[in-house]
Design an enzyme around this catalytic site. Sequence first.
Site, PDB file in Angstrom:
ATOM      1  N   LYS A 125      -6.526  -6.064   0.922  1.00 57.93           N
ATOM      2  CA  LYS A 125      -7.063  -6.630   1.935  1.00 57.93           C
ATOM      3  C   LYS A 125      -8.762  -6.168   1.245  1.00 57.93           C
ATOM      4  O   LYS A 125      -8.868  -4.992   1.171  1.00 57.93           O
ATOM      5  CB  LYS A 125      -7.643  -6.759   3.233  1.00 57.93           C
ATOM      6  CG  LYS A 125      -6.257  -7.318   3.784  1.00 57.93           C
ATOM      7  CD  LYS A 125      -5.960  -6.587   5.478  1.00 57.93           C
ATOM      8  CE  LYS A 125      -4.693  -7.277   6.298  1.00 57.93           C
ATOM      9  NZ  LYS A 125      -2.777  -6.566   5.061  1.00 57.93           N
ATOM     10  N   CYS A 149       8.830 -17.937  16.110  1.00 56.78           N
ATOM     11  CA  CYS A 149       7.421 -17.499  16.852  1.00 56.78           C
ATOM     12  C   CYS A 149       7.328 -17.747  18.042  1.00 56.78           C
ATOM     13  O   CYS A 149       8.374 -19.492  18.977  1.00 56.78           O
ATOM     14  CB  CYS A 149       5.977 -17.417  16.402  1.00 56.78           C
ATOM     15  SG  CYS A 149       5.786 -16.733  15.103  1.00 56.78           S
ATOM     16  N   CYS A 195      -0.214 -20.635  10.057  1.00 59.72           N
ATOM     17  CA  CYS A 195      -0.069 -19.247   9.213  1.00 59.72           C
ATOM     18  C   CYS A 195       0.201 -19.246   7.854  1.00 59.72           C
ATOM     19  O   CYS A 195       0.619 -20.048   7.126  1.00 59.72           O
ATOM     20  CB  CYS A 195       2.028 -19.955  10.067  1.00 59.72           C
ATOM     21  SG  CYS A 195       3.267 -18.363   9.996  1.00 59.72           S
ATOM     22  N   ASP A 229      -5.985 -17.182   4.390  1.00 60.12           N
ATOM     23  CA  ASP A 229      -5.519 -16.759   3.050  1.00 60.12           C
ATOM     24  C   ASP A 229      -4.698 -18.629   2.561  1.00 60.12           C
ATOM     25  O   ASP A 229      -4.738 -19.527   3.258  1.00 60.12           O
ATOM     26  CB  ASP A 229      -3.631 -16.385   3.620  1.00 60.12           C
ATOM     27  CG  ASP A 229      -4.085 -14.887   4.045  1.00 60.12           C
ATOM     28  OD1 ASP A 229      -4.567 -14.101   3.726  1.00 60.12           O
ATOM     29  OD2 ASP A 229      -3.309 -14.865   5.011  1.00 60.12           O
ATOM     30  N   ARG A 233       2.684 -16.709   7.154  1.00 58.68           N
ATOM     31  CA  ARG A 233       4.112 -17.244   6.992  1.00 58.68           C
ATOM     32  C   ARG A 233       4.472 -18.486   6.880  1.00 58.68           C
ATOM     33  O   ARG A 233       5.686 -18.639   6.740  1.00 58.68           O
ATOM     34  CB  ARG A 233       4.454 -15.806   7.136  1.00 58.68           C
ATOM     35  CG  ARG A 233       4.146 -14.080   6.647  1.00 58.68           C
ATOM     36  CD  ARG A 233       5.328 -13.208   6.170  1.00 58.68           C
ATOM     37  NE  ARG A 233       4.138 -12.534   6.294  1.00 58.68           N
ATOM     38  CZ  ARG A 233       4.014 -10.935   6.961  1.00 58.68           C
ATOM     39  NH1 ARG A 233       4.044 -11.496   8.503  1.00 58.68           N
ATOM     40  NH2 ARG A 233       3.006 -10.368   6.289  1.00 58.68           N
ATOM     41  N   TYR A 274       0.959  -1.246  -0.143  1.00 58.40           N
ATOM     42  CA  TYR A 274       0.243  -0.035  -0.061  1.00 58.40           C
ATOM     43  C   TYR A 274       1.157   1.342  -0.099  1.00 58.40           C
ATOM     44  O   TYR A 274       1.680   1.068   0.672  1.00 58.40           O
ATOM     45  CB  TYR A 274      -0.774   0.239   1.150  1.00 58.40           C
ATOM     46  CG  TYR A 274      -1.865  -0.938   1.475  1.00 58.40           C
ATOM     47  CD1 TYR A 274      -2.736  -1.516   0.497  1.00 58.40           C
ATOM     48  CD2 TYR A 274      -1.481  -2.305   2.266  1.00 58.40           C
ATOM     49  CE1 TYR A 274      -3.902  -1.811   0.696  1.00 58.40           C
ATOM     50  CE2 TYR A 274      -2.464  -3.700   2.903  1.00 58.40           C
ATOM     51  CZ  TYR A 274      -3.825  -3.085   2.053  1.00 58.40           C
ATOM     52  OH  TYR A 274      -4.813  -4.319   2.152  1.00 58.40           O
ATOM     53  N   ARG A 291       2.215   2.522   3.672  1.00 60.81           N
ATOM     54  CA  ARG A 291       2.156   1.889   5.087  1.00 60.81           C
ATOM     55  C   ARG A 291       3.036   0.361   4.372  1.00 60.81           C
ATOM     56  O   ARG A 291       2.931  -0.131   3.544  1.00 60.81           O
ATOM     57  CB  ARG A 291       1.055   1.262   5.647  1.00 60.81           C
ATOM     58  CG  ARG A 291      -0.299   0.478   4.903  1.00 60.81           C
ATOM     59  CD  ARG A 291      -1.118   1.082   5.890  1.00 60.81           C
ATOM     60  NE  ARG A 291      -2.259   0.518   5.456  1.00 60.81           N
ATOM     61  CZ  ARG A 291      -3.259   0.618   3.995  1.00 60.81           C
ATOM     62  NH1 ARG A 291      -3.222   1.656   3.584  1.00 60.81           N
ATOM     63  NH2 ARG A 291      -4.004  -0.025   3.978  1.00 60.81           N
ATOM     64  N   CYS A 333       1.984 -21.533  14.899  1.00 60.64           N
ATOM     65  CA  CYS A 333       0.376 -21.924  14.410  1.00 60.64           C
ATOM     66  C   CYS A 333       0.635 -21.902  13.600  1.00 60.64           C
ATOM     67  O   CYS A 333       1.149 -22.380  12.672  1.00 60.64           O
ATOM     68  CB  CYS A 333       0.191 -20.220  14.009  1.00 60.64           C
ATOM     69  SG  CYS A 333      -0.173 -19.891  15.589  1.00 60.64           S
ATOM     70  N   ASP A 359      -7.878 -11.514   2.184  1.00 59.01           N
ATOM     71  CA  ASP A 359      -6.595 -10.747   1.442  1.00 59.01           C
ATOM     72  C   ASP A 359      -6.333 -11.379  -0.137  1.00 59.01           C
ATOM     73  O   ASP A 359      -6.161 -12.886   0.170  1.00 59.01           O
ATOM     74  CB  ASP A 359      -5.521 -11.184   2.485  1.00 59.01           C
ATOM     75  CG  ASP A 359      -4.627 -10.118   2.183  1.00 59.01           C
ATOM     76  OD1 ASP A 359      -4.428  -9.085   1.279  1.00 59.01           O
ATOM     77  OD2 ASP A 359      -3.535  -9.551   3.009  1.00 59.01           O
TER      78      ASP A 359
HETATM   79  C1  LIG Z   1      -2.759  -5.699   6.236  1.00 54.04           C
HETATM   80  C2  LIG Z   1      -1.010  -5.338   5.170  1.00 54.04           C
HETATM   81  C3  LIG Z   1      -0.787  -4.161   5.671  1.00 54.04           C
HETATM   82  C4  LIG Z   1      -1.784  -3.222   6.522  1.00 54.04           C
HETATM   83  O1  LIG Z   1      -3.294  -3.153   6.222  1.00 54.04           O
HETATM   84  P1  LIG Z   1      -4.165  -2.070   7.179  1.00 54.04           P
HETATM   85  O2  LIG Z   1      -5.073  -2.076   6.127  1.00 54.04           O
HETATM   86  O3  LIG Z   1      -3.771  -0.903   7.189  1.00 54.04           O
HETATM   87  O4  LIG Z   1      -4.373  -3.360   8.444  1.00 54.04           O
HETATM   88  C5  LIG Z   1       0.082  -3.560   5.188  1.00 54.04           C
HETATM   89  N1  LIG Z   1       0.819  -4.439   4.420  1.00 54.04           N
HETATM   90  C6  LIG Z   1       0.545  -5.665   3.973  1.00 54.04           C
HETATM   91  C7  LIG Z   1       1.773  -6.176   3.211  1.00 54.04           C
HETATM   92  C8  LIG Z   1      -0.298  -5.848   4.620  1.00 54.04           C
HETATM   93  O5  LIG Z   1      -0.607  -7.500   4.548  1.00 54.04           O
END
Ligand SMILES: *Cc1c(COP(=O)(O)O)cnc(C)c1O
Length: 345
Positions: free
Chosen positions: A310, A98, A105, A266, A107, A86, A89, A102, A303
């Site tokens: 997402k 960990c 998981c 996922d 990952r 995104y 972020r 889990c 996702d």
């Molecule tokens: C889930 C995720 C985020 C954060 O998503 P939010 O909807 O802001 O909580 C950021 N980057 C990646 C790659 C993700 O999988």
Amino acid sequence: MYYFNYTNINRCNTDYNNNTIDHYDLVAARYPVKLTDYYASLVTSADDAIGKQCLPDIRELEDEEQKSDPLSESSLSPVPGLIHRYPDRVVLLVSNRCPVYCRFCMRKRHVGSGEVPMTKEILDTALRYIQEHPAIHDVILSGGDPLMLADASLATILDGIRAIPHVAIIRIGTRVPVTFPERITGDLADLLKRYHPLYINTHFNHPDEITAASRRACNLLADAGIPLGNQTVLLKGVNDSVEIMRRLMAGLLAIRVKPYYLHQMDLVKGTAHFRTSVLTGLKIIAGLRGHNSGLAVPHYVIDLPGGKGKVALLPDDVRFDGNLLTIRTYTGEWVQYGDIIDPQE
Ligand SMILES: *Cc1c(COP(=O)(O)O)cnc(C)c1O
């Protein structure tokens, strides 16, 4: 804390899904297995909600269809250890360890492997990338579990991020309050609160995980002014009912944790046996919305494969007829709502 050992599971029902001790070895050779004493103490039988989450299952090896990285995280990684999907972020993978692995998981390809943990070079390169991208306002520490790092290593990473002025918020994704609550100490809470605004999203999946110990851990963090959210994964045979989800969400609010996301599984290789239908997820949300406090209702998200991001799904139904909307309420009644026509649109 210890690596998987049989004394722990001998008291469990090893007939669960035809699993035997040999099967456990086979699975553990492919996907790491590890438990904490605490989390193991919550297991009453291998096929209860806690056992299914942490004890290896032969079906992990039978999943031929799904891919190890369906979210294309590797291709969204501009530098090692960083996922940038995104615009504003990024996810920083600071540890591949960990306290408990889990079985579901996302990952599975990455955790507990021989891969090198984040080195100074990898961290510096990732920090430089964030520094060079002023659009990044939100850095999410993930892994593995970031709280597996020693306090000093965590402080080094957080100092590095806080030295970048355009980063507004830091988030930590951690299951430590659930699986290894004694790791949450007063010292750790004091350290984390130096980096505010800092948010933690934890990961409770079942009301039986809300115990005196996990409550104490969440209290310490909340008392340090850290807003706590929760990401639950919808898991077949673990929490795929309205009744369990109601108890879980109400229980979380009572320990000051706000339900944030309910994740559709996922499509990760080795986890197919945990998948539920999307209809199940929508029914759960319909069973929460309106019936419970709005604070207790997470966003139900998928996702999407291929790194498309997402998407939130709602059970609500709206029919459009010009500016007349007919909307279904939580009790199933259809109610009309006269919208305005906005000339700007
Ligand atoms: C889930 C995720 C985020 C954060 O998503 P939010 O909807 O802001 O909580 C950021 N980057 C990646 C790659 C993700 O999988």
